[in-house]
Design an enzyme around this catalytic site. Structure first.
Site, PDB file in Angstrom:
ATOM      1  N   GLU A 115       1.085   3.860   1.833  1.00 45.44           N
ATOM      2  CA  GLU A 115       1.642   4.245   3.134  1.00 45.44           C
ATOM      3  C   GLU A 115       2.814   3.359   3.526  1.00 45.44           C
ATOM      4  O   GLU A 115       3.834   3.849   4.023  1.00 45.44           O
ATOM      5  CB  GLU A 115       0.570   4.142   4.240  1.00 45.44           C
ATOM      6  CG  GLU A 115      -0.636   5.004   4.008  1.00 45.44           C
ATOM      7  CD  GLU A 115      -1.797   4.288   3.321  1.00 45.44           C
ATOM      8  OE1 GLU A 115      -2.948   4.559   3.690  1.00 45.44           O
ATOM      9  OE2 GLU A 115      -1.549   3.474   2.407  1.00 45.44           O
ATOM     10  N   CYS A 150      -2.343  -0.296   7.480  1.00 44.35           N
ATOM     11  CA  CYS A 150      -1.518   0.907   7.373  1.00 44.35           C
ATOM     12  C   CYS A 150      -1.562   1.736   8.650  1.00 44.35           C
ATOM     13  O   CYS A 150      -0.545   2.298   9.062  1.00 44.35           O
ATOM     14  CB  CYS A 150      -1.950   1.723   6.153  1.00 44.35           C
ATOM     15  SG  CYS A 150      -1.578   0.878   4.602  1.00 44.35           S
ATOM     16  N   CYS A 162      -6.108   2.089   5.904  1.00 49.09           N
ATOM     17  CA  CYS A 162      -6.768   0.861   6.341  1.00 49.09           C
ATOM     18  C   CYS A 162      -6.162   0.435   7.689  1.00 49.09           C
ATOM     19  O   CYS A 162      -5.221   1.070   8.187  1.00 49.09           O
ATOM     20  CB  CYS A 162      -6.576  -0.234   5.291  1.00 49.09           C
ATOM     21  SG  CYS A 162      -4.865  -0.835   5.160  1.00 49.09           S
ATOM     22  N   HIS A 179       0.857  -1.184   0.000  1.00 46.00           N
ATOM     23  CA  HIS A 179       0.000   0.000   0.000  1.00 46.00           C
ATOM     24  C   HIS A 179       0.897   1.241   0.000  1.00 46.00           C
ATOM     25  O   HIS A 179       2.048   1.182   0.450  1.00 46.00           O
ATOM     26  CB  HIS A 179      -0.889   0.022   1.236  1.00 46.00           C
ATOM     27  CG  HIS A 179      -1.988  -0.991   1.211  1.00 46.00           C
ATOM     28  ND1 HIS A 179      -3.087  -0.891   2.027  1.00 46.00           N
ATOM     29  CD2 HIS A 179      -2.175  -2.121   0.471  1.00 46.00           C
ATOM     30  CE1 HIS A 179      -3.895  -1.906   1.798  1.00 46.00           C
ATOM     31  NE2 HIS A 179      -3.351  -2.669   0.856  1.00 46.00           N
TER      32      HIS A 179
END
Length: 152
Positions: free
Chosen positions: A57, A88, A85, A55
């Site tokens: 991040e 993260c 999410c 992801h």
């Protein structure tokens, strides 16, 4: 489009989100900033990397940690185009990010103001300052258009 100019880190995160979109990834971008300088950045890349943890991040945090040579980013800010999410948000807490700025809320998958609300849990040992909404219109439009195109 917002009537106010976006802070440079959020403008950069949006540019990274567009790069993710061009690569066929969900358009999310993230930038880690220390003392006004970008020290790590990334965009969603789980398909390209064949890594479900890639992801935006996580990619940005990994690059910032490599740049600084440490796992704790306590003086840093994370700017991201979508509400993180749970995975993260957990990484943000473990990295000790000082401030989190995110553009669009994510009622379906977000875990900061929605869902798990990771930073509000007693098991969360570090809670960053959280600011949301900067660049929300642009980030939300990118995501809406991306998914609408795939449903068509």
């Amino acid at each position: 489009m917002s009537k106010w100019p976006l802070p440079e880190p959020m403008a950069r995160a949006l540019a990274l989100a567009r790069k993710a979109e061009a690569a066929g990834e969900v358009p999310v971008g993230a930038v880690v900033v220390l003392g006004g300088e970008v020290i790590g950045e990334g965009h969603n890349a789980p398909r390209a990397a064949k890594d479900p943890t890639a992801h935006a991040e996580i990619v940005a945090i990994r690059r910032a940690s490599e740049a600084l040579g440490r796992d704790r980013l306590e003086d840093c800010e994370l700017w991201v185009t979508l509400e993180p999410c749970a995975m993260c948000a957990g990484a943000i807490s473990h990295a000790r990010i000082a401030r989190l700025y995110y553009a669009a809320s994510d009622p379906k998958g977000g875990a900061v103001e929605h869902g798990a609300r990771v930073f509000e849990q007693p098991q969360c040992h570090h809670r960053p300052e959280v600011y949301s909404g900067m660049g929300e219109d642009e980030a939300a439009a990118l995501l809406r258009d991306f998914f609408a195109e795939r449903r068509a």
